[in-house]
Design a protein around this motif. Structure first.
Motif, PDB file in Angstrom:
ATOM      1  N   TRP A  44      23.162  42.802  16.143  1.00 37.19           N
ATOM      2  CA  TRP A  44      24.587  42.703  16.038  1.00 37.19           C
ATOM      3  C   TRP A  44      24.538  41.588  14.431  1.00 37.19           C
ATOM      4  O   TRP A  44      25.273  40.707  13.971  1.00 37.19           O
ATOM      5  CB  TRP A  44      25.283  43.135  16.903  1.00 37.19           C
ATOM      6  CG  TRP A  44      25.385  43.674  17.152  1.00 37.19           C
ATOM      7  CD1 TRP A  44      24.882  44.681  18.412  1.00 37.19           C
ATOM      8  CD2 TRP A  44      27.269  43.693  18.012  1.00 37.19           C
ATOM      9  NE1 TRP A  44      24.963  45.565  18.606  1.00 37.19           N
ATOM     10  CE2 TRP A  44      26.684  45.143  19.137  1.00 37.19           C
ATOM     11  CE3 TRP A  44      27.991  43.680  18.778  1.00 37.19           C
ATOM     12  CZ2 TRP A  44      27.689  45.095  20.179  1.00 37.19           C
ATOM     13  CZ3 TRP A  44      28.601  43.714  19.634  1.00 37.19           C
ATOM     14  CH2 TRP A  44      28.805  44.724  19.873  1.00 37.19           C
ATOM     15  N   ILE A  45      23.522  41.654  13.572  1.00 38.59           N
ATOM     16  CA  ILE A  45      24.007  40.561  12.396  1.00 38.59           C
ATOM     17  C   ILE A  45      24.190  41.324  11.350  1.00 38.59           C
ATOM     18  O   ILE A  45      23.582  41.586  10.431  1.00 38.59           O
ATOM     19  CB  ILE A  45      22.656  39.626  11.944  1.00 38.59           C
ATOM     20  CG1 ILE A  45      22.460  39.031  13.701  1.00 38.59           C
ATOM     21  CG2 ILE A  45      22.870  38.435  10.841  1.00 38.59           C
ATOM     22  CD1 ILE A  45      20.661  38.389  12.386  1.00 38.59           C
ATOM     23  N   ARG A  46      25.918  40.256  10.992  1.00 39.49           N
ATOM     24  CA  ARG A  46      26.122  40.756   9.965  1.00 39.49           C
ATOM     25  C   ARG A  46      26.894  39.717   8.822  1.00 39.49           C
ATOM     26  O   ARG A  46      27.265  38.847   9.950  1.00 39.49           O
ATOM     27  CB  ARG A  46      27.944  41.732  10.718  1.00 39.49           C
ATOM     28  CG  ARG A  46      27.223  43.155  11.226  1.00 39.49           C
ATOM     29  CD  ARG A  46      28.683  43.599  11.228  1.00 39.49           C
ATOM     30  NE  ARG A  46      29.303  43.361  12.016  1.00 39.49           N
ATOM     31  CZ  ARG A  46      29.492  43.964  13.498  1.00 39.49           C
ATOM     32  NH1 ARG A  46      28.238  45.715  13.488  1.00 39.49           N
ATOM     33  NH2 ARG A  46      29.564  43.891  14.492  1.00 39.49           N
ATOM     34  N   ALA A  61      28.899  35.982   9.625  1.00 35.44           N
ATOM     35  CA  ALA A  61      30.216  37.025   9.883  1.00 35.44           C
ATOM     36  C   ALA A  61      29.894  37.225  11.321  1.00 35.44           C
ATOM     37  O   ALA A  61      31.116  37.168  12.210  1.00 35.44           O
ATOM     38  CB  ALA A  61      30.850  38.172   9.619  1.00 35.44           C
ATOM     39  N   ASP A  62      29.242  37.650  11.967  1.00 39.67           N
ATOM     40  CA  ASP A  62      28.507  37.845  13.288  1.00 39.67           C
ATOM     41  C   ASP A  62      27.631  38.422  13.398  1.00 39.67           C
ATOM     42  O   ASP A  62      26.677  38.884  12.840  1.00 39.67           O
ATOM     43  CB  ASP A  62      29.751  39.819  13.628  1.00 39.67           C
ATOM     44  CG  ASP A  62      29.435  40.465  14.832  1.00 39.67           C
ATOM     45  OD1 ASP A  62      29.829  39.133  15.699  1.00 39.67           O
ATOM     46  OD2 ASP A  62      29.801  41.636  15.071  1.00 39.67           O
ATOM     47  N   ASN A  73      30.731  33.163  12.624  1.00 40.29           N
ATOM     48  CA  ASN A  73      31.026  32.433  12.059  1.00 40.29           C
ATOM     49  C   ASN A  73      32.302  32.140  12.157  1.00 40.29           C
ATOM     50  O   ASN A  73      33.055  32.557  11.036  1.00 40.29           O
ATOM     51  CB  ASN A  73      30.483  31.561  11.237  1.00 40.29           C
ATOM     52  CG  ASN A  73      30.777  30.684  10.089  1.00 40.29           C
ATOM     53  OD1 ASN A  73      31.245  30.274  10.760  1.00 40.29           O
ATOM     54  ND2 ASN A  73      29.825  30.800   9.085  1.00 40.29           N
ATOM     55  N   GLU A  74      33.575  31.738  13.116  1.00 39.40           N
ATOM     56  CA  GLU A  74      34.285  32.489  12.979  1.00 39.40           C
ATOM     57  C   GLU A  74      35.663  31.798  11.862  1.00 39.40           C
ATOM     58  O   GLU A  74      36.269  31.950  10.795  1.00 39.40           O
ATOM     59  CB  GLU A  74      36.036  32.475  14.346  1.00 39.40           C
ATOM     60  CG  GLU A  74      35.367  33.591  15.120  1.00 39.40           C
ATOM     61  CD  GLU A  74      34.364  32.700  15.803  1.00 39.40           C
ATOM     62  OE1 GLU A  74      33.607  31.251  15.867  1.00 39.40           O
ATOM     63  OE2 GLU A  74      34.266  33.677  17.152  1.00 39.40           O
ATOM     64  N   VAL A  75      35.607  30.546  11.530  1.00 42.43           N
ATOM     65  CA  VAL A  75      36.384  29.024  10.854  1.00 42.43           C
ATOM     66  C   VAL A  75      35.508  29.495   9.203  1.00 42.43           C
ATOM     67  O   VAL A  75      36.690  29.829   8.781  1.00 42.43           O
ATOM     68  CB  VAL A  75      35.069  28.225  10.442  1.00 42.43           C
ATOM     69  CG1 VAL A  75      36.130  27.211   9.919  1.00 42.43           C
ATOM     70  CG2 VAL A  75      35.940  27.355  12.267  1.00 42.43           C
ATOM     71  N   SER A  76      35.027  29.876   8.885  1.00 43.78           N
ATOM     72  CA  SER A  76      34.400  30.305   7.744  1.00 43.78           C
ATOM     73  C   SER A  76      35.027  31.708   7.179  1.00 43.78           C
ATOM     74  O   SER A  76      35.808  31.273   6.113  1.00 43.78           O
ATOM     75  CB  SER A  76      32.776  30.413   7.115  1.00 43.78           C
ATOM     76  OG  SER A  76      32.426  28.937   7.798  1.00 43.78           O
ATOM     77  N   SER A 112      23.527  31.781   0.584  1.00 44.73           N
ATOM     78  CA  SER A 112      24.285  32.066   1.221  1.00 44.73           C
ATOM     79  C   SER A 112      24.598  30.028   1.887  1.00 44.73           C
ATOM     80  O   SER A 112      24.191  29.254   1.578  1.00 44.73           O
ATOM     81  CB  SER A 112      23.489  32.073   2.080  1.00 44.73           C
ATOM     82  OG  SER A 112      21.737  31.317   2.868  1.00 44.73           O
ATOM     83  N   PHE A 113      25.063  30.418   3.123  1.00 43.72           N
ATOM     84  CA  PHE A 113      26.277  29.005   3.551  1.00 43.72           C
ATOM     85  C   PHE A 113      25.581  28.918   5.413  1.00 43.72           C
ATOM     86  O   PHE A 113      26.527  29.823   5.584  1.00 43.72           O
ATOM     87  CB  PHE A 113      27.796  29.572   3.435  1.00 43.72           C
ATOM     88  CG  PHE A 113      28.646  28.068   4.461  1.00 43.72           C
ATOM     89  CD1 PHE A 113      28.422  27.074   3.528  1.00 43.72           C
ATOM     90  CD2 PHE A 113      29.481  28.473   5.278  1.00 43.72           C
ATOM     91  CE1 PHE A 113      29.269  25.579   3.995  1.00 43.72           C
ATOM     92  CE2 PHE A 113      29.514  26.759   5.258  1.00 43.72           C
ATOM     93  CZ  PHE A 113      29.782  25.957   4.864  1.00 43.72           C
TER      94      PHE A 113
END
Length: 125
Positions: A44-46, A61-62, A73-76, A112-113
């Motif tokens: 599930w990498i998104r 993201a997920d 990464n909910e904060v970003s 990417s971050f």
């Protein structure tokens, strides 16, 4: 003196050969385009990808299947959605690489971050 200079040149070449290449990309402006990109992995990498001007950036993201659990990464993601929805100015510096995961949705290059010291995501009015 010549021996000292040769030693310096050799050390410099070794340093350059084994140093990681970091090419930070910076941009300041509003997000013009945003997308969630599936990487094709079964865990599930998104990625959340966005464009400022002609520059693309990406953040995780997920990621559900990580060995330590859910590492989203909910904060970003929250900051990016807020900036996009309110048309706020974003100031970013991302130095992470862009590989197979990031270009899975047709974006051939960007940054990417993730874990590079000094990278940032800043929102201004």
């Amino acid at each position: 003196m010549k021996k000292l200079l040769n030693g310096f040149v050799i050390r410099l070449l070794i340093l350059l050969a084994f140093s990681p290449v970091v090419s930070a990309e910076q941009a300041k402006g509003v997000i013009e385009e945003i997308q969630i990109c599936a990487t094709g992995r079964t865990d599930w990498i998104r990625l959340l990808q966005f464009r400022i001007g002609d520059k693309w950036f990406s953040t995780l993201a997920d990621y559900y299947g990580h060995s330590t659990g859910d590492v989203d990464n909910e904060v970003s993601s929250s900051m990016l959605f807020m900036a996009f929805s309110q048309n706020l100015t974003l100031d970013v510096r991302f130095s992470g690489g862009w590989g197979d995961y990031e270009n899975a949705c047709g974006i051939p290059r960007g940054n990417s971050f993730h874990a590079v010291r000094g990278d940032y995501l800043r929102i201004t009015k």
